[in-house]
Design a protein around this motif. Structure first.
Motif, short mmCIF file in Angstrom:
data_model
loop_
_atom_site.label_atom_id
_atom_site.label_comp_id
_atom_site.label_asym_id
_atom_site.label_seq_id
_atom_site.Cartn_x
_atom_site.Cartn_y
_atom_site.Cartn_z
N THR A 1 -3.87 16.88 -2.11
CA THR A 1 -4.53 15.59 -2.29
C THR A 1 -3.73 14.45 -1.68
O THR A 1 -2.50 14.54 -1.52
CB THR A 1 -4.77 15.30 -3.78
N LEU A 2 -4.44 13.39 -1.36
CA LEU A 2 -3.86 12.18 -0.78
C LEU A 2 -4.71 11.01 -1.21
O LEU A 2 -5.95 11.05 -1.12
CB LEU A 2 -3.85 12.28 0.75
N TYR A 3 -4.07 9.95 -1.71
CA TYR A 3 -4.78 8.69 -1.93
C TYR A 3 -3.81 7.54 -1.71
O TYR A 3 -2.60 7.72 -1.66
CB TYR A 3 -5.42 8.64 -3.32
N PHE A 4 -4.37 6.34 -1.55
CA PHE A 4 -3.60 5.14 -1.28
C PHE A 4 -3.82 4.14 -2.40
O PHE A 4 -4.96 3.77 -2.69
CB PHE A 4 -4.03 4.52 0.06
N GLU A 5 -2.73 3.71 -3.02
CA GLU A 5 -2.83 2.63 -4.01
C GLU A 5 -2.49 1.33 -3.32
O GLU A 5 -1.45 1.22 -2.66
CB GLU A 5 -1.89 2.86 -5.19
N LYS A 6 -3.39 0.37 -3.46
CA LYS A 6 -3.25 -0.93 -2.81
C LYS A 6 -3.08 -2.00 -3.87
O LYS A 6 -3.83 -2.03 -4.85
CB LYS A 6 -4.47 -1.22 -1.96
N ASN A 7 -2.12 -2.88 -3.69
CA ASN A 7 -1.86 -3.97 -4.63
C ASN A 7 -1.65 -5.27 -3.87
O ASN A 7 -0.72 -5.38 -3.07
CB ASN A 7 -0.60 -3.67 -5.47
N LEU A 8 -2.52 -6.22 -4.15
CA LEU A 8 -2.39 -7.57 -3.59
C LEU A 8 -1.92 -8.47 -4.71
O LEU A 8 -2.61 -8.64 -5.72
CB LEU A 8 -3.74 -8.05 -3.04
N GLU B 1 0.87 -1.18 0.00
CA GLU B 1 0.00 0.00 0.00
C GLU B 1 0.90 1.23 0.00
O GLU B 1 1.76 1.36 0.86
CB GLU B 1 -0.86 -0.04 1.26
N VAL B 2 0.70 2.09 -0.98
CA VAL B 2 1.54 3.28 -1.13
C VAL B 2 0.67 4.52 -1.07
O VAL B 2 -0.31 4.64 -1.80
CB VAL B 2 2.31 3.24 -2.47
N ALA B 3 1.03 5.45 -0.19
CA ALA B 3 0.34 6.74 -0.11
C ALA B 3 0.96 7.69 -1.12
O ALA B 3 2.18 7.83 -1.19
CB ALA B 3 0.46 7.33 1.29
N THR B 4 0.11 8.35 -1.91
CA THR B 4 0.56 9.38 -2.84
C THR B 4 0.02 10.70 -2.33
O THR B 4 -1.19 10.90 -2.24
CB THR B 4 0.05 9.09 -4.27
N VAL B 5 0.96 11.58 -1.98
CA VAL B 5 0.62 12.88 -1.40
C VAL B 5 1.06 13.98 -2.35
O VAL B 5 2.20 13.97 -2.81
CB VAL B 5 1.31 13.06 -0.03
N SER B 6 0.17 14.91 -2.62
CA SER B 6 0.53 16.09 -3.40
C SER B 6 0.26 17.32 -2.53
O SER B 6 -0.89 17.72 -2.34
CB SER B 6 -0.29 16.18 -4.69
N VAL B 7 1.33 17.88 -2.00
CA VAL B 7 1.21 19.08 -1.18
C VAL B 7 0.69 20.23 -2.03
O VAL B 7 -0.15 21.02 -1.60
CB VAL B 7 2.57 19.43 -0.53
N GLU B 8 1.14 20.29 -3.29
CA GLU B 8 0.75 21.37 -4.18
C GLU B 8 -0.76 21.35 -4.46
O GLU B 8 -1.39 22.40 -4.54
CB GLU B 8 1.49 21.26 -5.53
N ASN B 9 -1.31 20.16 -4.62
CA ASN B 9 -2.74 20.03 -4.94
C ASN B 9 -3.61 19.77 -3.73
O ASN B 9 -4.84 19.78 -3.84
CB ASN B 9 -2.95 18.90 -5.96
#
Length: 171
Positions: free
Chosen positions: A79-86, A69-77
């Motif tokens: 935004t935050l979301y989590f990509e999950k891969n099983l 599970e990787v958090a992608t954070v954009s301070v500029e925008n």
């Protein structure tokens, strides 16, 4: 500000193990779910409460499958979301597995849970659904090489994966 840090994280004992024991797949999407403090205790799909008999169990050979599970954070925008891969590995190519994995590849709104090697159940795809992002069938060149499938089940959501009450998934 509601996002202030509010607790300590202590150094744990060395008593944890990696790997996936088995995966559970549910046709979605979720109508609703009950979640408190990061733990899901109930799921509703198609107007009905989900119980252990609603899940399809996918067993995997020990120490072959994993979750990331990787958090992608954009301070500029902002935004935050989590990509999950099983990533799941299945030995021995056959028609039954082929057909089931084809259905999974066509489905865009699965709910996926898994049991980790520590006996904890995790669930994701509750808000945006899970889809198959890759699937590979392969057989090696020698008799000792692997013959089987590798499947990656992916979701991008605004929450990390939740723990799942065992009563929702196992009888």
């Amino acid at each position: 500000m509601s996002c202030n840090i509010n607790s300590n994280i202590a150094l744990d004992c060395i008593d944890s193990a990696g790997s996936i024991v088995r995966a559970f797949v549910l046709n979605g999407p979720a109508d609703s779910y009950v979640q408190a403090a990061g733990n899901v205790s109930a799921i509703t799909v198609g107007g009905s409460a989900v119980g252990p008999s609603d899940w399809f169990t996918w067993d995997v050979p020990r120490q072959t499958s994993g979750y990331e599970e990787v958090a992608t954070v954009s301070v500029e925008n902002g935004t935050l979301y989590f990509e999950k891969n099983l990533s799941l590995f299945f030995n021995k190519m056959d028609a039954a597995k082929r057909n089931e994995l084809l259905l999974a590849a066509q489905n865009q709104s699965m709910i996926v849970a898994f049991e980790d090697a520590n006996g904890v159940y995790w669930v994701y795809g509750m808000d945006k659904g899970v889809y198959t992002s890759s699937a590979t069938a392969a057989t090696g060149q020698t008799f000792a090489d692997r013959n089987g499938y590798t499947v990656v089940l992916t979701s991008q959501e605004v929450n990390p994966a939740f723990t799942l009450d065992a009563a929702v998934i196992v009888a």
